[in-house]
Design a protein around this motif. Structure first.
Motif, mmCIF file in Angstrom:
data_model
loop_
_atom_site.group_PDB
_atom_site.id
_atom_site.type_symbol
_atom_site.label_atom_id
_atom_site.label_comp_id
_atom_site.label_asym_id
_atom_site.label_seq_id
_atom_site.Cartn_x
_atom_site.Cartn_y
_atom_site.Cartn_z
ATOM 1 N N ARG A 140 0.961 -1.367 0.015
ATOM 2 C CA ARG A 140 0.068 0.045 -0.179
ATOM 3 C C ARG A 140 0.869 1.312 -0.021
ATOM 4 N NH1 ARG A 140 -3.060 -2.196 4.452
ATOM 5 N NH2 ARG A 140 -2.727 -0.159 5.729
ATOM 6 N N HIS A 141 2.026 1.174 -0.200
ATOM 7 C CA HIS A 141 3.137 2.280 -0.039
ATOM 8 C C HIS A 141 3.298 3.146 1.171
ATOM 9 C CE1 HIS A 141 3.704 1.229 -4.476
ATOM 10 N NE2 HIS A 141 2.348 1.225 -4.392
ATOM 11 N N GLN A 142 2.657 2.456 2.219
ATOM 12 C CA GLN A 142 2.734 3.120 3.528
ATOM 13 C C GLN A 142 4.039 2.766 4.269
ATOM 14 O OE1 GLN A 142 -1.037 2.106 5.305
ATOM 15 N NE2 GLN A 142 -2.267 3.003 3.707
ATOM 16 N N ALA A 143 4.931 1.824 3.662
ATOM 17 C CA ALA A 143 6.229 1.651 4.252
ATOM 18 C C ALA A 143 7.047 1.461 3.085
ATOM 19 C CB ALA A 143 6.212 0.392 5.160
ATOM 20 N N ASP A 144 8.249 2.108 3.414
ATOM 21 C CA ASP A 144 9.568 1.578 2.380
ATOM 22 C C ASP A 144 10.279 0.397 2.672
ATOM 23 O OD1 ASP A 144 9.217 4.334 1.241
ATOM 24 O OD2 ASP A 144 10.036 5.122 3.139
ATOM 25 N N ILE A 145 10.322 0.096 3.825
ATOM 26 C CA ILE A 145 11.109 -1.176 3.765
ATOM 27 C C ILE A 145 10.367 -1.916 5.341
ATOM 28 C CG2 ILE A 145 13.193 -0.646 3.187
ATOM 29 C CD1 ILE A 145 14.422 -0.361 5.908
ATOM 30 N N VAL A 159 11.951 -7.870 -2.682
ATOM 31 C CA VAL A 159 13.370 -8.171 -2.595
ATOM 32 C C VAL A 159 13.441 -8.543 -1.066
ATOM 33 C CG1 VAL A 159 15.784 -7.251 -2.633
ATOM 34 C CG2 VAL A 159 14.115 -6.587 -4.536
ATOM 35 N N LEU A 160 14.050 -9.726 -0.761
ATOM 36 C CA LEU A 160 14.415 -9.969 0.400
ATOM 37 C C LEU A 160 15.943 -10.176 0.819
ATOM 38 C CD1 LEU A 160 11.894 -13.153 0.773
ATOM 39 C CD2 LEU A 160 11.514 -10.644 1.698
ATOM 40 N N ARG A 161 16.422 -9.455 1.859
ATOM 41 C CA ARG A 161 17.923 -9.511 2.169
ATOM 42 C C ARG A 161 17.890 -10.087 3.437
ATOM 43 N NH1 ARG A 161 20.904 -4.159 0.486
ATOM 44 N NH2 ARG A 161 22.578 -5.662 0.862
ATOM 45 N N PRO A 162 18.582 -11.299 3.749
ATOM 46 C CA PRO A 162 18.835 -11.977 4.877
ATOM 47 C C PRO A 162 19.561 -10.702 5.858
ATOM 48 C CG PRO A 162 19.123 -13.446 3.258
ATOM 49 C CD PRO A 162 19.156 -12.052 2.522
ATOM 50 N N CYS A 163 19.083 -10.701 7.123
ATOM 51 C CA CYS A 163 19.765 -9.616 8.066
ATOM 52 C C CYS A 163 20.515 -10.413 9.034
ATOM 53 C CB CYS A 163 18.497 -8.818 8.740
ATOM 54 S SG CYS A 163 19.246 -7.269 9.570
ATOM 55 N N TYR A 164 19.893 -11.235 9.968
ATOM 56 C CA TYR A 164 20.850 -12.041 10.893
ATOM 57 C C TYR A 164 19.898 -13.250 11.202
ATOM 58 C CZ TYR A 164 18.263 -10.009 14.810
ATOM 59 O OH TYR A 164 16.873 -9.752 15.644
ATOM 60 N N GLU A 165 20.850 -14.181 11.707
ATOM 61 C CA GLU A 165 20.296 -15.428 11.918
ATOM 62 C C GLU A 165 20.282 -15.594 13.646
ATOM 63 O OE1 GLU A 165 22.188 -19.819 12.013
ATOM 64 O OE2 GLU A 165 21.415 -19.427 10.175
ATOM 65 N N TRP A 166 19.174 -16.062 14.301
ATOM 66 C CA TRP A 166 19.145 -16.132 15.762
ATOM 67 C C TRP A 166 18.347 -17.244 16.120
ATOM 68 C CZ3 TRP A 166 14.070 -15.948 17.423
ATOM 69 C CH2 TRP A 166 13.243 -15.542 16.576
ATOM 70 N N HIS A 167 18.579 -17.444 17.531
ATOM 71 C CA HIS A 167 18.003 -18.611 17.926
ATOM 72 C C HIS A 167 16.898 -18.186 19.157
ATOM 73 C CE1 HIS A 167 20.810 -21.715 15.999
ATOM 74 N NE2 HIS A 167 21.336 -20.363 15.948
ATOM 75 N N TYR A 273 11.767 -5.167 0.587
ATOM 76 C CA TYR A 273 11.176 -4.024 0.003
ATOM 77 C C TYR A 273 10.473 -4.264 -1.509
ATOM 78 C CZ TYR A 273 15.940 -3.823 -1.780
ATOM 79 O OH TYR A 273 17.171 -4.009 -2.188
ATOM 80 N N LEU A 274 9.631 -3.450 -2.083
ATOM 81 C CA LEU A 274 9.114 -3.810 -3.297
ATOM 82 C C LEU A 274 10.433 -4.075 -4.332
ATOM 83 C CD1 LEU A 274 5.998 -1.526 -3.326
ATOM 84 C CD2 LEU A 274 5.943 -4.207 -2.914
ATOM 85 N N LYS A 275 10.102 -5.071 -5.112
ATOM 86 C CA LYS A 275 11.208 -4.871 -6.261
ATOM 87 C C LYS A 275 11.098 -3.866 -7.121
ATOM 88 C CE LYS A 275 11.054 -10.033 -6.764
ATOM 89 N NZ LYS A 275 10.801 -11.312 -7.486
ATOM 90 N N GLN A 276 10.170 -3.235 -7.317
ATOM 91 C CA GLN A 276 9.844 -1.952 -8.304
ATOM 92 C C GLN A 276 10.255 -0.768 -7.573
ATOM 93 O OE1 GLN A 276 5.648 -2.160 -9.663
ATOM 94 N NE2 GLN A 276 6.004 -3.646 -11.236
ATOM 95 N N LEU A 277 10.578 -0.700 -6.280
ATOM 96 C CA LEU A 277 10.835 0.470 -5.449
ATOM 97 C C LEU A 277 12.267 0.958 -5.811
ATOM 98 C CD1 LEU A 277 10.041 2.491 -3.282
ATOM 99 C CD2 LEU A 277 11.074 0.860 -1.788
ATOM 100 N N TYR A 278 12.274 2.328 -6.103
ATOM 101 C CA TYR A 278 13.802 2.980 -6.397
ATOM 102 C C TYR A 278 14.093 3.350 -4.951
ATOM 103 C CZ TYR A 278 17.272 6.362 -6.973
ATOM 104 O OH TYR A 278 18.613 6.964 -6.899
ATOM 105 N N LEU A 279 15.139 2.860 -4.564
ATOM 106 C CA LEU A 279 15.820 3.066 -3.011
ATOM 107 C C LEU A 279 16.481 4.490 -3.277
ATOM 108 C CD1 LEU A 279 16.906 -0.403 -1.776
ATOM 109 C CD2 LEU A 279 14.558 0.877 -1.071
ATOM 110 N N PRO A 280 15.741 5.467 -2.187
ATOM 111 C CA PRO A 280 17.053 6.756 -2.268
ATOM 112 C C PRO A 280 18.159 6.433 -1.400
ATOM 113 C CG PRO A 280 14.511 7.048 -1.547
ATOM 114 C CD PRO A 280 14.633 5.608 -1.429
ATOM 115 N N SER A 281 19.143 7.343 -1.673
ATOM 116 C CA SER A 281 20.435 6.932 -0.990
ATOM 117 C C SER A 281 20.230 6.889 0.273
ATOM 118 C CB SER A 281 21.295 8.294 -1.501
ATOM 119 O OG SER A 281 20.670 9.256 -1.136
ATOM 120 N N TYR A 282 19.118 7.564 1.101
ATOM 121 C CA TYR A 282 19.198 7.524 2.587
ATOM 122 C C TYR A 282 18.821 6.380 2.825
ATOM 123 C CZ TYR A 282 14.327 9.002 1.854
ATOM 124 O OH TYR A 282 13.036 9.310 1.359
#
Length: 303
Positions: A140-145, A159-167, A273-282
């Motif tokens: 719904r474009h109410q979140a960037d990530i 687009v999925l980027r693994p962040c960290y593994e935990w237990h 984040y959405l595959k079609q999303l342009y990610l700003p530098s920030y």
């Protein structure tokens, strides 16, 4: 057909097809909204909405197809604006983060602090919600990530980027019977258990471990918040199964954490984040800081 009419379709969907709310969001009178919708449907030669009298009930099959195109157009408009802002090195704007309570409290503080130092003009909006709703917020474009553990792998538009593994760990009061002897799933299944609500913070991994062992855990309380679980463990309701990052030795020194990595599969927190999303530098900078913090957590977990 014009962009305002296409924006109207998107806003109608966001407002559950409420004409008056859509008019309010577009800063026009309701009759103008109705008129634009009539003109668009007349141009297309077919209705886009199912109706009961003047009330819109939902999208027709054609409306569903049109809305898919409208979403792409809306995303393209957002991308163009983001590209222009990046080109001008604009350091004002907003970063919308959708996440769960656990990640907001235990993963995000350091990256947010570094982000604010680098981009003091960028406002941060953080929405804490269920994993299912986090995905919806992206679409719904109410979140960037979005940042969470559950559900994200189910959506091929992300687009999925693994962040960290935990237990997980089990937390118990001092001198509890589980602190002596070999900890097993069988012994855990004999205790009243307090853990996360379905869909939150690795609950799927917990259920899988017990199911694979053909055991039925006695889960007497489920919550989305680790602190709630710890509170009721302190009250003597049972033993808690929480994320290892949620156990803070300095604050939780009245409780003992027992490692469950032998018994419950590891969970992986992801950035989406959405595959079609342009990610700003920030936004790219914030993701880099998240990954740096995640690597630190991975290192601490290994130690």
């Amino acid at each position: 057909m014009n962009l305002n009419q296409l924006d109207l379709l998107r806003i109608l969907q966001e407002t559950d097809f409420n004409l008056s709310k859509a008019a309010e969001k577009m800063h026009v009178v309701q009759s103008a909204v109705s008129r634009q919708l009539q003109l668009l449907e007349a141009e297309l030669g077919s209705p886009l909405f199912e109706r009961h009298g003047k009330r819109l009930l939902g999208l027709t099959p054609l409306g569903e197809r049109v809305m898919q195109e409208v979403e792409q157009i809306h995303q393209a408009k957002k991308n163009i604006q983001s590209m222009a802002d990046d080109f001008r090195a604009n350091r004002n704007g907003t970063l919308h983060i959708a996440t769960t309570h656990t990640q907001a409290k235990y993963l995000l503080p350091v990256p947010v602090q570094k982000f604010r130092q680098q981009y003091p003009g960028i406002k941060i909006y953080m929405v804490q919600s269920s994993p299912d709703n986090l995905i919806d917020l992206l679409h719904r474009h109410q979140a960037d990530i979005a940042i969470c553990t559950e559900k994200l792998a189910d959506d091929d538009r992300l687009v999925l980027r693994p962040c960290y593994e935990w237990h997980h760990v089990v937390i118990v009061p001092k001198n509890h019977r589980l602190t002596s002897g070999l900890l097993t799933l069988q012994r855990l299944a004999e205790e009243p258990i307090l853990t996360y609500s379905p869909g939150f913070t690795g609950r799927t991994a917990i259920e899988k471990a017990f199911n694979d062992a053909e055991l039925q855990p006695d889960i007497i309380l489920a919550a989305a918040d680790s602190d709630v679980i710890k509170t009721y463990v302190r009250l003597g309701l049972g033993v808690g199964i929480i994320a290892e990052t949620s156990y803070e030795p300095s604050k939780d020194n009245d409780l003992i954490a027992l490692d469950l990595r032998r018994l419950i599969p590891a969970s992986v927190t992801k950035i989406a984040y959405l595959k079609q999303l342009y990610l700003p530098s920030y936004c790219r900078y914030f993701i880099d800081k998240l990954l740096e913090q995640a690597q630190l957590k991975n290192h601490q977990s290994e130690i």
